[in-house]
Design an enzyme around this catalytic site. Structure first.
Site, PDB file in Angstrom:
ATOM      1  N   ASP A 172      17.244  48.938  15.845  1.00 24.94           N
ATOM      2  CA  ASP A 172      17.967  48.635  17.086  1.00 24.94           C
ATOM      3  C   ASP A 172      19.211  47.785  16.806  1.00 24.94           C
ATOM      4  O   ASP A 172      20.307  48.096  17.247  1.00 24.94           O
ATOM      5  CB  ASP A 172      17.048  47.912  18.078  1.00 24.94           C
ATOM      6  N   ARG A 210      21.828  49.732  24.742  1.00 22.01           N
ATOM      7  CA  ARG A 210      22.435  49.219  23.500  1.00 22.01           C
ATOM      8  C   ARG A 210      23.817  49.821  23.243  1.00 22.01           C
ATOM      9  O   ARG A 210      24.674  49.189  22.627  1.00 22.01           O
ATOM     10  CB  ARG A 210      21.512  49.468  22.304  1.00 22.01           C
ATOM     11  N   LYS A 214      18.297  47.500  31.525  1.00 21.28           N
ATOM     12  CA  LYS A 214      17.034  47.840  30.840  1.00 21.28           C
ATOM     13  C   LYS A 214      16.467  46.637  30.101  1.00 21.28           C
ATOM     14  O   LYS A 214      15.270  46.421  30.089  1.00 21.28           O
ATOM     15  CB  LYS A 214      17.280  48.995  29.869  1.00 21.28           C
TER      16      LYS A 214
END
Ligand SMILES: Nc1ncnc2c1ncn2[C@@H]1O[C@H](COP(=O)(O)OP(=O)(O)O)[C@@H](O)[C@H]1O
Ligand SMILES: Nc1ccn([C@@H]2O[C@H](COP(=O)(O)OP(=O)(O)O)[C@@H](O)[C@H]2O)c(=O)n1
Length: 655
Positions: A315, A388, A413
């Site tokens: 991530d 992201r 989110k």
């Protein structure tokens, strides 16, 4: 579509209190729900994904309350199976909730339907379902095999005490199995087939299971045994650490924008793998300092590209892909195949959006190589319903270019206040004097371009020939058959020009056009399109994007009055019409073009008149501009005069 425009930014510095970690929040909620006893959950993340989990737990009969409007919650554990035996759950695009609840509900003895948003239905879950079926779980696919939505019936537990699960698709499958294993009441061994990706997320799972009283025995990363007879017990109260993945954007901002930027809520004591993002940033040349509960990033010079394996921090690695735009050389991100099955196909999405900014990107099944452009281009970034993507690409504004982020609310989110937090540590550059600009305006053939380029070279500054943008618009119009008075079509052309400036040369649509641009025909066309307000507006942000450290020298007609009104030094450079016609004549002859002096003088005077008479940004000396009359000056003398004006102003400021 909603969007957010980020102005060009110069630097980043400040302190951010991080919101709670998503991974930890959702694991703690499920563990507190399954445990015996009541758990005080402190500093839970406030986001779409945690709300999905809280709603699902409420549907399943778990009582929880929020303390006032804090992020502290009290969860009453059900001590094993959920009381509600029949439910339909909507789990949005929350992977953490979907995978762990699938495992827990499959072993809970009820009838449940689990659905998500369309993207969730494209994210594979077959490996987890296969593993659960080995234990006797009754799970059916409602649409496509191996993908949600799912229908779950009470399990008929088999004799099996060992299950196998693939480790190379999503570590959330193993997390789901581990969290659910104690619900069977017997000893379960989970064997991992293939390489286990994203291992630090498994560490988080094991760590939190231990906090809730369940020990897992492990054999490296190959096998995990949850011994029989263990039940989850509330630890009383538990604190959710700050989100280490969210920290990555701010730490990268510190590294790109000078810093120092400090994040509070994670540090060397963190149980999250993404804390190791700081090491990757350090490899790129950033300076990192760390305490138990904080991390700080800064940088002195430019970052440099790296070649590294990012399997352990998939991530946070997205942030490295964007930081690569600010590094010298290419950056290679290896072993990131899991990006393909996240909120979106992140390898493809990242490559597409980085290219919009001018980067050269090579994408493979499980890697990405990013080479930054000589100069970033302003762009509109699509975010693919992926939080992201939105957060990473906000960093681009630190390159001094304007970026538009489409659908910015997708950050909800995991980080609803992201853009406010980002704004609090960054400074806008457009109307600041942080990056000095020397603006040279004046009539045609007075020598602006020649003098500006030499001043830029003397100071090591960037150079913008703004007239070239108008000339490029005229050339593009000619090539595409757009009439020079079709304002809307011309503005559209200007906005989307595919141009590159490199080493004194100019390319349009990949073709070198430097010489063609300088012809008088194109110059006259430029003067016509430049009179149209919509064209000028379309080119405004493009011109401002050239303002990059350490400074900019620019020439045109309205550099000091409209485009860079806060320029450090403003010059109005001129010469008599006869002298200018002479200069242009010589220039054209030297380049091998045919020219006629009297025609040139006539055209030049016409152009001066048109440029001076137009309603927007007319050619005239601004009240704050210094007049530099060069009829009797050499090029060197003109350059020396501009440099002297700039230096006098710098020392006058006592800088
Ligand atoms: N002070 C000067 N004395 C003599 N020639 C000059 C001087 N400044 C510029 N020139 C010449 O005049 C020509 C036109 O200059 P250019 O920079 O193209 O003008 P502009 O950008 O204002 O149209 C060039 O060939 C340049 O070398
Ligand atoms: N900042 C600018 C630069 C150029 N222009 C227009 O674009 C045309 C070409 O600009 P240029 O600087 O390349 O032209 P020359 O001065 O070199 O002849 C000029 O006639 C101007 O009208 C403008 O309007 N604003």
């Amino acid at each position: 579509m909603e969007f957010l425009d980020l102005s060009p930014l110069t630097r980043a510095r400040g302190t951010i209190q991080l919101p709670g970690s998503k991974s930890i929040s959702n694991r703690i909620l499920l563990l507190s729900a399954l445990a015996q006893g009541t758990t005080d959950v402190r500093s839970l993340l406030d986001s779409d994904d945690t709300r999905v989990m809280l709603d699902a737990l409420a549907c399943l009969g778990v009582n929880w309350i929020r303390r006032g409007d804090t992020q502290d919650y009290v969860v009453q554990g059900v001590g094993g199976a959920f009381p509600v035996k029949q439910a339909e759950l909507s789990l949005g695009n929350a992977g953490t909730a979907f995978r762990s609840l699938t495992a827990a509900l499959a072993l809970c003895g009820g009838n449940y339907t689990l659905r998500g948003v369309p993207r969730m239905h494209e994210r594979p879950i077959g490996d987890l379902v296969d593993a659960l079926r080995q234990l006797g779980a009754q799970i059916d696919y409602l649409d496509n095999a191996d993908f949600p939505p799912l229908k779950i019936a009470p399990a008929q537990l088999t004799e099996a005490s060992e299950v196998a699960v693939r480790g190379n698709v999503s570590s959330q499958f193993l997390t789901g199995l581990l969290l659910a294993a104690p619900l069977t009441g017997k000893s379960i061994t989970i064997r991992v087939i293939g390489e286990l990706i994203s291992r630090p997320y498994i560490e988080i799972t094991l760590n939190l299971m231990r906090r809730f009283g369940v020990e897992v025995e492990r054999d490296g990363w190959q096998a995990f045994t949850v011994p029989a007879g263990q039940v989850y017990r509330s630890p009383g109260s538990i604190y959710v650490e700050g989100d280490a993945s969210s920290a990555s954007y701010f730490l990268a901002a510190g590294a790109i924008g000078g810093g120092p930027v400090r994040v509070e809520g994670v540090g060397s004591a963190s149980i999250q793998g993404d804390i190791r993002f700081a090491e990757a940033l350090q490899q790129m040349g950033a300076t990192i300092a760390m305490g138990g509960n904080w991390v700080e990033a800064s940088a002195q010079g430019r970052l440099h590209g790296i070649d590294a394996d990012f399997n352990h921090i998939p991530d946070a690695a997205m942030t490295i892909a964007v930081a690569a735009l600010f590094a010298q050389g290419s950056t290679m991100l290896r072993n990131i195949g899991s990006w393909r099955v996240k909120e979106t196909d992140r390898i493809h999405a990242m490559a597409t959006e980085l290219r919009k900014l001018g980067a050269t990107v090579e994408e493979g099944a499980d890697f990405l190589r990013v080479t930054p452009p000589v100069q970033l281009q302003p762009a509109t970034i699509d975010t693919y319903d992926d939080h992201r993507m939105a957060m990473c690409f906000s960093l681009v504004a630190l390159g001094g270019v304007a970026v538009r982020i489409n659908d910015p609310k997708c950050v909800n989110k995991t980080f609803p206040g992201y853009f406010e937090a980002f704004a609090s540590i960054t400074q806008r550059s457009v109307m600041s004097t942080d990056i000095p600009v020397i603006a040279i305006d004046g009539p045609s053939a007075s020598g602006k371009g020649t003098v500006a380029a030499l001043v830029a070279r003397a100071l090591g500054f960037h150079y913008l020939d703004s007239g070239a943008l108008y000339r490029l618009t005229a050339l593009a119009a000619q090539r595409r058959g757009v009439a020079l008075d079709d304002e809307a079509a011309l503005a559209q052309l200007a906005r989307n020009l595919d141009v590159r400036f490199e080493g004194g040369e100019i390319w349009l649509d990949g073709e070198r056009v430097s010489d063609e641009l300088r012809t008088e025909r194109i110059g006259n066309g430029a003067s016509k399109v430049a009179a149209l307000p919509a064209v000028r507006t379309a080119l405004l942000e493009r011109q401002r994007a050239f303002r990059q450290a350490p400074g900019l020298v620019t020439d045109g007609r309205d550099m000091g009055s409209v485009v860079f009104p806060d320029a450090a030094t403003k010059i109005f450079l001129t010469a008599s019409a006869e002298e200018r016609a002479q200069r242009r004549y010589k220039q054209l002859m030297e380049k091998g073009f045919d020219a006629n002096l009297s025609n040139l003088l006539e055209e030049l005077s016409e152009r001066d008149a048109r440029d001076a008479a137009r309603s927007v940004a007319p050619l005239k000396q601004g009240a704050d501009a210094i007049l530099l009359e060069t009829t009797h000056l050499s090029i060197d003398q003109a350059v020396a005069t501009v440099l002297a004006c700039y230096q006098a102003r710098q020392s006058g400021q006592g800088a």
